[in-house]
Every structure is written in C-alpha cells, then in structure tokens.
Write a protein that holds these residues in place. Structure first.
Motif, PDB file in Angstrom:
ATOM      1  N   ALA A 174      41.230  -7.342  27.598  1.00 22.92           N
ATOM      2  CA  ALA A 174      39.884  -7.728  27.343  1.00 22.92           C
ATOM      3  C   ALA A 174      39.594  -7.429  25.954  1.00 22.92           C
ATOM      4  O   ALA A 174      39.740  -6.229  25.558  1.00 22.92           O
ATOM      5  N   THR A 175      39.375  -8.299  25.038  1.00 22.27           N
ATOM      6  CA  THR A 175      38.964  -8.254  23.691  1.00 22.27           C
ATOM      7  C   THR A 175      37.742  -8.931  23.221  1.00 22.27           C
ATOM      8  O   THR A 175      37.874  -9.777  22.539  1.00 22.27           O
ATOM      9  N   PRO A 176      36.776  -8.827  23.905  1.00 18.62           N
ATOM     10  CA  PRO A 176      35.525  -9.592  23.391  1.00 18.62           C
ATOM     11  C   PRO A 176      35.083  -9.263  21.785  1.00 18.62           C
ATOM     12  O   PRO A 176      35.436  -8.466  21.366  1.00 18.62           O
ATOM     13  N   GLY A 177      34.380 -10.443  21.464  1.00 20.63           N
ATOM     14  CA  GLY A 177      33.761 -10.349  20.182  1.00 20.63           C
ATOM     15  C   GLY A 177      33.706 -11.832  19.459  1.00 20.63           C
ATOM     16  O   GLY A 177      32.669 -12.275  19.254  1.00 20.63           O
ATOM     17  N   HIS A 178      34.992 -12.495  19.338  1.00 24.42           N
ATOM     18  CA  HIS A 178      34.730 -13.837  18.996  1.00 24.42           C
ATOM     19  C   HIS A 178      34.126 -14.503  20.044  1.00 24.42           C
ATOM     20  O   HIS A 178      33.339 -15.443  19.723  1.00 24.42           O
ATOM     21  N   SER A 179      34.470 -14.284  21.314  1.00 29.37           N
ATOM     22  CA  SER A 179      33.503 -15.141  22.369  1.00 29.37           C
ATOM     23  C   SER A 179      33.370 -13.793  23.289  1.00 29.37           C
ATOM     24  O   SER A 179      34.258 -12.911  23.462  1.00 29.37           O
ATOM     25  N   GLU A 180      32.508 -14.139  24.480  1.00 32.24           N
ATOM     26  CA  GLU A 180      32.386 -12.720  25.052  1.00 32.24           C
ATOM     27  C   GLU A 180      33.450 -12.483  26.255  1.00 32.24           C
ATOM     28  O   GLU A 180      33.671 -11.743  26.983  1.00 32.24           O
ATOM     29  N   GLU A 181      34.226 -13.448  26.669  1.00 33.57           N
ATOM     30  CA  GLU A 181      35.140 -13.696  27.640  1.00 33.57           C
ATOM     31  C   GLU A 181      36.684 -13.275  26.958  1.00 33.57           C
ATOM     32  O   GLU A 181      37.448 -13.690  27.763  1.00 33.57           O
TER      33      GLU A 181
ATOM     34  N   LEU B 245      29.171 -17.545  17.266  1.00 36.43           N
ATOM     35  CA  LEU B 245      29.089 -18.716  17.718  1.00 36.43           C
ATOM     36  C   LEU B 245      28.197 -18.809  18.979  1.00 36.43           C
ATOM     37  O   LEU B 245      28.013 -19.992  19.529  1.00 36.43           O
ATOM     38  N   LEU B 246      27.689 -17.653  19.444  1.00 31.81           N
ATOM     39  CA  LEU B 246      26.733 -17.899  20.465  1.00 31.81           C
ATOM     40  C   LEU B 246      25.365 -17.610  20.122  1.00 31.81           C
ATOM     41  O   LEU B 246      24.425 -17.485  20.652  1.00 31.81           O
ATOM     42  N   GLY B 247      25.148 -17.726  18.783  1.00 24.95           N
ATOM     43  CA  GLY B 247      23.915 -17.656  18.160  1.00 24.95           C
ATOM     44  C   GLY B 247      23.693 -16.437  17.399  1.00 24.95           C
ATOM     45  O   GLY B 247      24.189 -15.458  17.707  1.00 24.95           O
ATOM     46  N   ALA B 248      22.810 -16.396  16.410  1.00 23.79           N
ATOM     47  CA  ALA B 248      22.359 -15.177  15.467  1.00 23.79           C
ATOM     48  C   ALA B 248      21.785 -14.099  16.259  1.00 23.79           C
ATOM     49  O   ALA B 248      22.173 -12.857  15.824  1.00 23.79           O
ATOM     50  N   ASP B 249      21.141 -14.307  17.392  1.00 22.39           N
ATOM     51  CA  ASP B 249      20.772 -13.360  18.033  1.00 22.39           C
ATOM     52  C   ASP B 249      21.738 -12.437  18.936  1.00 22.39           C
ATOM     53  O   ASP B 249      21.291 -11.364  19.241  1.00 22.39           O
ATOM     54  N   ARG B 250      22.974 -12.784  18.755  1.00 25.11           N
ATOM     55  CA  ARG B 250      23.801 -12.131  19.514  1.00 25.11           C
ATOM     56  C   ARG B 250      25.088 -11.731  18.822  1.00 25.11           C
ATOM     57  O   ARG B 250      26.026 -11.176  19.119  1.00 25.11           O
ATOM     58  N   ALA B 251      24.728 -12.189  17.362  1.00 25.67           N
ATOM     59  CA  ALA B 251      26.069 -11.794  16.285  1.00 25.67           C
ATOM     60  C   ALA B 251      26.082 -10.438  16.315  1.00 25.67           C
ATOM     61  O   ALA B 251      27.550  -9.873  16.215  1.00 25.67           O
ATOM     62  N   GLU B 252      25.249  -9.395  16.252  1.00 24.65           N
ATOM     63  CA  GLU B 252      25.510  -8.149  16.050  1.00 24.65           C
ATOM     64  C   GLU B 252      26.142  -7.635  17.120  1.00 24.65           C
ATOM     65  O   GLU B 252      27.164  -6.695  17.181  1.00 24.65           O
ATOM     66  N   GLU B 253      25.702  -7.781  18.484  1.00 27.62           N
ATOM     67  CA  GLU B 253      26.358  -7.269  19.606  1.00 27.62           C
ATOM     68  C   GLU B 253      27.807  -7.752  19.724  1.00 27.62           C
ATOM     69  O   GLU B 253      28.651  -6.787  20.060  1.00 27.62           O
ATOM     70  N   LEU B 254      28.236  -8.991  19.560  1.00 29.51           N
ATOM     71  CA  LEU B 254      29.419  -9.417  19.679  1.00 29.51           C
ATOM     72  C   LEU B 254      30.249  -8.689  18.419  1.00 29.51           C
ATOM     73  O   LEU B 254      31.687  -8.585  18.574  1.00 29.51           O
ATOM     74  N   THR B 255      29.729  -8.583  17.248  1.00 22.10           N
ATOM     75  CA  THR B 255      30.522  -7.907  16.170  1.00 22.10           C
ATOM     76  C   THR B 255      30.900  -6.455  16.530  1.00 22.10           C
ATOM     77  O   THR B 255      31.964  -6.060  16.282  1.00 22.10           O
TER      78      THR B 255
ATOM     79  N   GLY C 139      30.682 -11.966   5.659  1.00 18.68           N
ATOM     80  CA  GLY C 139      31.561 -13.024   5.191  1.00 18.68           C
ATOM     81  C   GLY C 139      31.690 -14.303   6.179  1.00 18.68           C
ATOM     82  O   GLY C 139      32.432 -15.015   5.888  1.00 18.68           O
ATOM     83  N   LEU C 140      30.575 -14.306   6.816  1.00 16.82           N
ATOM     84  CA  LEU C 140      30.581 -15.483   7.622  1.00 16.82           C
ATOM     85  C   LEU C 140      30.063 -16.806   7.073  1.00 16.82           C
ATOM     86  O   LEU C 140      28.728 -16.506   6.455  1.00 16.82           O
ATOM     87  N   GLY C 141      30.415 -17.761   6.860  1.00 17.43           N
ATOM     88  CA  GLY C 141      29.622 -19.057   6.224  1.00 17.43           C
ATOM     89  C   GLY C 141      29.429 -20.137   7.641  1.00 17.43           C
ATOM     90  O   GLY C 141      29.329 -19.636   8.599  1.00 17.43           O
ATOM     91  N   SER C 142      29.162 -21.178   6.861  1.00 17.91           N
ATOM     92  CA  SER C 142      28.707 -22.400   7.930  1.00 17.91           C
ATOM     93  C   SER C 142      30.088 -22.694   8.765  1.00 17.91           C
ATOM     94  O   SER C 142      30.996 -22.488   8.262  1.00 17.91           O
ATOM     95  N   TYR C 143      29.706 -23.501   9.745  1.00 17.98           N
ATOM     96  CA  TYR C 143      30.718 -23.876  10.600  1.00 17.98           C
ATOM     97  C   TYR C 143      30.256 -25.342  11.346  1.00 17.98           C
ATOM     98  O   TYR C 143      29.064 -25.734  11.222  1.00 17.98           O
ATOM     99  N   PRO C 144      31.373 -26.349  11.652  1.00 17.64           N
ATOM    100  CA  PRO C 144      30.916 -27.710  12.106  1.00 17.64           C
ATOM    101  C   PRO C 144      29.955 -27.394  13.017  1.00 17.64           C
ATOM    102  O   PRO C 144      30.105 -26.745  14.231  1.00 17.64           O
ATOM    103  N   ALA C 145      29.182 -28.649  13.183  1.00 18.08           N
ATOM    104  CA  ALA C 145      28.094 -28.688  14.130  1.00 18.08           C
ATOM    105  C   ALA C 145      28.689 -28.979  15.461  1.00 18.08           C
ATOM    106  O   ALA C 145      28.117 -28.647  16.601  1.00 18.08           O
ATOM    107  N   TYR C 146      30.088 -29.515  15.837  1.00 22.19           N
ATOM    108  CA  TYR C 146      30.658 -29.782  17.183  1.00 22.19           C
ATOM    109  C   TYR C 146      30.955 -28.301  17.579  1.00 22.19           C
ATOM    110  O   TYR C 146      31.131 -28.324  18.967  1.00 22.19           O
TER     111      TYR C 146
END
Length: 456
Positions: free
Chosen positions: A112-119, A150-160, A226-233
C-alpha cells in the motif's frame, strides 16, 4: 526460475510520458503492469516471445489513460490484479497491503503506497526472498514523486503526506532493488525532464530532491510547489477505470466521409480536428476546425481541449496513419469518431467549400506584434520573451479575450501555437499570426535576451 534483465520489457508511451511493463515469467506466460488500452506494442512484444498474458496488474486507478487490463482479461484470459480499495466494478483479484500472488516461480507482493491516488499499490517482484524490483506506479518515480492533487485541492496536502510515508516505506527496500515507475519524463502526472525511466532505490536516496527534504513538512512544500496544470480529461478517467473499459471485439476504424457529411456533422454540433502538420493547417483548413497535429502528444491535447461527448471528424494527409488517430483517441476514452474527410482538403475545395489560412511566420517577419506564449508555466519560467503575455494553451479557450489583437502566438516549435490559433479562430478572432520557431529564435531576431521567472 532465474530472472534475467531481458525478462522485463518496458513499453514506453512517449506522448503520455509513461512506461508499462511486460514481464516474461519464463514458461510462456507473462505479467503486464499498467498497460493502456492501446495494446499494439504489448501484443507485438508478446508475439515476438510467444507469450500469453496471464496477469494484468494496475498500480492505481489511472487518470491519464484507460487501462488495458479488462481487454487483456478478454483476449488472454488474464487475471486482473488491483487494489481492493479501488472498488473496481469488473472481475479482478482484489489485493490489500502485504497480499502475495504466486506467479509460478516469482512472487508479486502488494505494498500500500497511497499518495498519487488513495488506493495506490506498488508491486514488489520477488524471487524467493530476493527483491528483484518494485513497480512503483505513481509513488516513487525517477528523481521525483507523482502529483497528489488529482482528487482536488482540498485533499492535496493529505495525499502529499501519505506520499511522504509511501516513499519512506519504499526506500526501506535494499539499495540495489530496481525501481520500475509508470510515470516518467513528459507525464502530466509529474516528473522532471530526463531520459531515465527506471532507477534503483539507492540511486533515488542519493539524488531524489524530494527524498532529501529534511522532514515531512518540507516534503509537502516541495512537492506541492512543483505541480503544474494537467489535462481536463484527467478528472474523468479514474472513474472510467473503476468501471472498466468496454471490451473491443475488433480494431476500431475511422470511416471515410465526403465533404457533405463533414458539413452536416459541423451543423449538428460535431467538431472537426485537423491532424495535419501545423504548416499544412496554416496553408488552408476547414473553417472552425481545431488544429491538433498528429504526434506523440496528440491524445493529451485532444483530451484537454475537446469535450468527450461531441462527434469528431478528422482531416489528415494521405501519408498519415489513421489507426494512430483512432488508438490515441480510444486510449483516453474518446470513441465518438465519426470518420475522416476522404480526399482531404483537396476534396473539400473541389466540393466548392471555402477554406481559411493562418499566417505562419518566421521570427524575422513578425514585426512588433504583441507576443503571446502558450507554453506550460514551467517552460515559461525557464525562459521567455520579455513582455510576453502568458496564457497556457489549456486555459486559452476560457481566456480568448485576454489575447491582444494582432498578436503572434508562440510555443516551443509551432504546433501548440497553431492549436491556439485555431481556438481563437473558433472564438471569432482573425487578427493573429503564429511563430514558426522557438522563443530563442524570436529573441535573436529582435535583439533580445530571454527573461526568466514568473509573469508579473
């Protein structure tokens, strides 16, 4: 079995900046890791070695491409291995932290290595008790770690913070353990520029600037900065991967359309995408068409700039590969492909239709036009024309009013700037030109030096 270097076959997607992996298990079977829906490269590699894919493992719910795991289950009878926490809605073997899968001589252990995604899971490949390497997906990557927003700015610190703990866990592996990431240079899931796509635990401990952070808070600041923008899809595909892609029973095709059919598609709300080189589009194109030259990055800009639900028709040159158009589109979930304009622009004009042209100018011919830079923020910061207006291409459709009249649009070579020109044209602007060249060319022609730093 003994594991040799040639048992691991990287499959690199230069456009998305990703690596998938095919592992020869030594008995005619193979393990595939993080393979996209476009299975052409994997199928060719498997056929060369006479392999059937027995296992398809996904490290996480990918945001940048549709997984090929479901298709491999259909085509090869592969067992899909994925995180239980991902709650995938299709048949798979759900894995939790520490679970192991006997591959027949080798073992795959889920970490289990959460961060980029939670699962997120990493997969440690073992030969007995010996750690051969670890498929790290979007956790530890070469000289960095994948993005955590990628799960939203409100969860970015938690996932980082979760990413910090995941990387510390991975670096507890022996220094000689190979690291096989999915995301690499060119990925909008975040990776620094560079040619290396694999590494070792020891090399990352010595050279990864995120691992050099003195504490968790410093790590969080460095990664988020270091995070920039990413594609809408990206906002759509994680859920699409949770549901699973539809199985394809044959290779999708791009039917031929006559000019009247293309006109009807436009009138009915469809879109025309011109995949020809920028110079061809500039010389003459279907009014209202969007220029996205067919190259490695085609899927990125298609998914960033166009809605997924609009039917698409394509204009191509005779020497361009229409199968590449189809597979790059399908790879990111764009399946409403109406067809291609048979005969190209010659047929369009022969039917009595009008075309538009775009000024495509070398730096010495741009005069004193305002300069609009449509590159990513990191590119702009590294070096830009003094006084340039900076509007990222991905933001331009919502900010067309900010582009000065008479501007020259510029990027690194001209492809993205031509796409920008087509967006402005669709918004009703006609008084602009595109730079045929790079910011360096413009600076030299105008007696300037490139500036560095953010826009003021």
């Amino acid at each position: 079995m003994g594991f040799a270097d040639d048992h691991l076959i990287p499959l690199i997607d230069e456009g998305l900046g990703n690596s998938a992996y095919l592992v020869d298990l030594g008995d005619g079977r193979a393990l595939a890791v993080d393979v996209a829906r476009d299975l052409r490269a994997l199928s060719a590699a498997a056929e060369r070695r006479g392999l059937s894919v027995a296992y398809a493992a996904d490290t996480h719910l990918h945001a940048d491409f549709l997984s090929g795991a479901v298709q491999l289950g259909h085509d090869h009878g592969a067992t899909v291995l994925a995180s239980a926490a991902g709650r995938r809605a299709f048949p798979h073997t759900p894995l939790a932290d520490g679970d192991e899968v006997d591959l027949g001589g080798l073992t795959l252990r889920a970490l289990a290595t959460p961060g980029h995604s939670e699962e997120h899971l990493a997969f440690l490949l073992l030969d007995g008790n010996r750690e051969l390497g670890v498929f790290t997906g979007g956790s530890l990557i070469v000289r960095s770690a994948a993005r955590t927003d990628l799960l939203g700015a409100d969860r970015a610190e938690e996932l980082t913070r979760a990413q910090y703990r995941s990387l510390r866990r991975l670096t507890s592996l022996p220094d000689e353990t190979a690291v096989w990431p999915t995301h690499g240079a060119g990925s909008f899931c975040s990776a620094p520029p560079g040619a290396e796509r694999t590494t070792t635990i020891g090399a990352e401990e010595r050279a990864n600037p995120l691992l050099a952070a003195p504490n968790e808070d410093a790590f969080v600041r460095r990664l988020l900065a270091g995070l920039g923008s990413y594609p809408a899809y990206f906002d759509r595909l994680s859920e699409a991967n949770r549901r699973g892609s539809a199985v394809l029973t044959r290779a999708p095709e791009l039917p031929a359309l006559d000019p009247a059919q293309v006109e009807a598609l436009l009138a009915d709300g469809g879109l025309v995408v011109d995949v020809r080189p920028a110079a061809d589009y500039a010389a003459g194109h279907v009014p209202g068409s969007l220029s996205i030259p067919l190259r490695a990055q085609f899927a990125t800009w298609l998914g960033w700039l166009l809605p997924q639900d609009a039917p698409l028709a394509f204009v191509a040159r005779d020497d361009q590969d229409l199968a590449e158009v189809v597979w790059q589109s399908y790879k990111i979930g764009y399946e409403r492909l109406a067809g291609h304009l048979a005969g190209g622009m010659a047929a369009w004009l022969a039917a009595g239709n009008l075309q538009l042209a775009t000024d495509f100018l070398t730096a010495d011919r741009t005069g004193d036009r305002p300069y609009v830079d449509v590159r990513q923020a990191a590119e702009y910061t590294a070096g830009h024309v003094p006084g340039a207006v900076h509007i990222e291409l991905g933001d331009l459709a919502a900010r067309t009013a900010e582009a000065p009249r008479g501007a020259v649009l510029a990027c690194g070579h001209g492809e993205r700037a031509m796409t920008a020109a087509s967006l402005l044209e669709r918004a009703g602007h006609r008084d602009f030109a595109v730079l045929r060249g790079a910011p360096e060319d413009y600076a030299v022609a105008h007696g300037q030096r490139l500036a560095q730093g953010d826009a003021q």
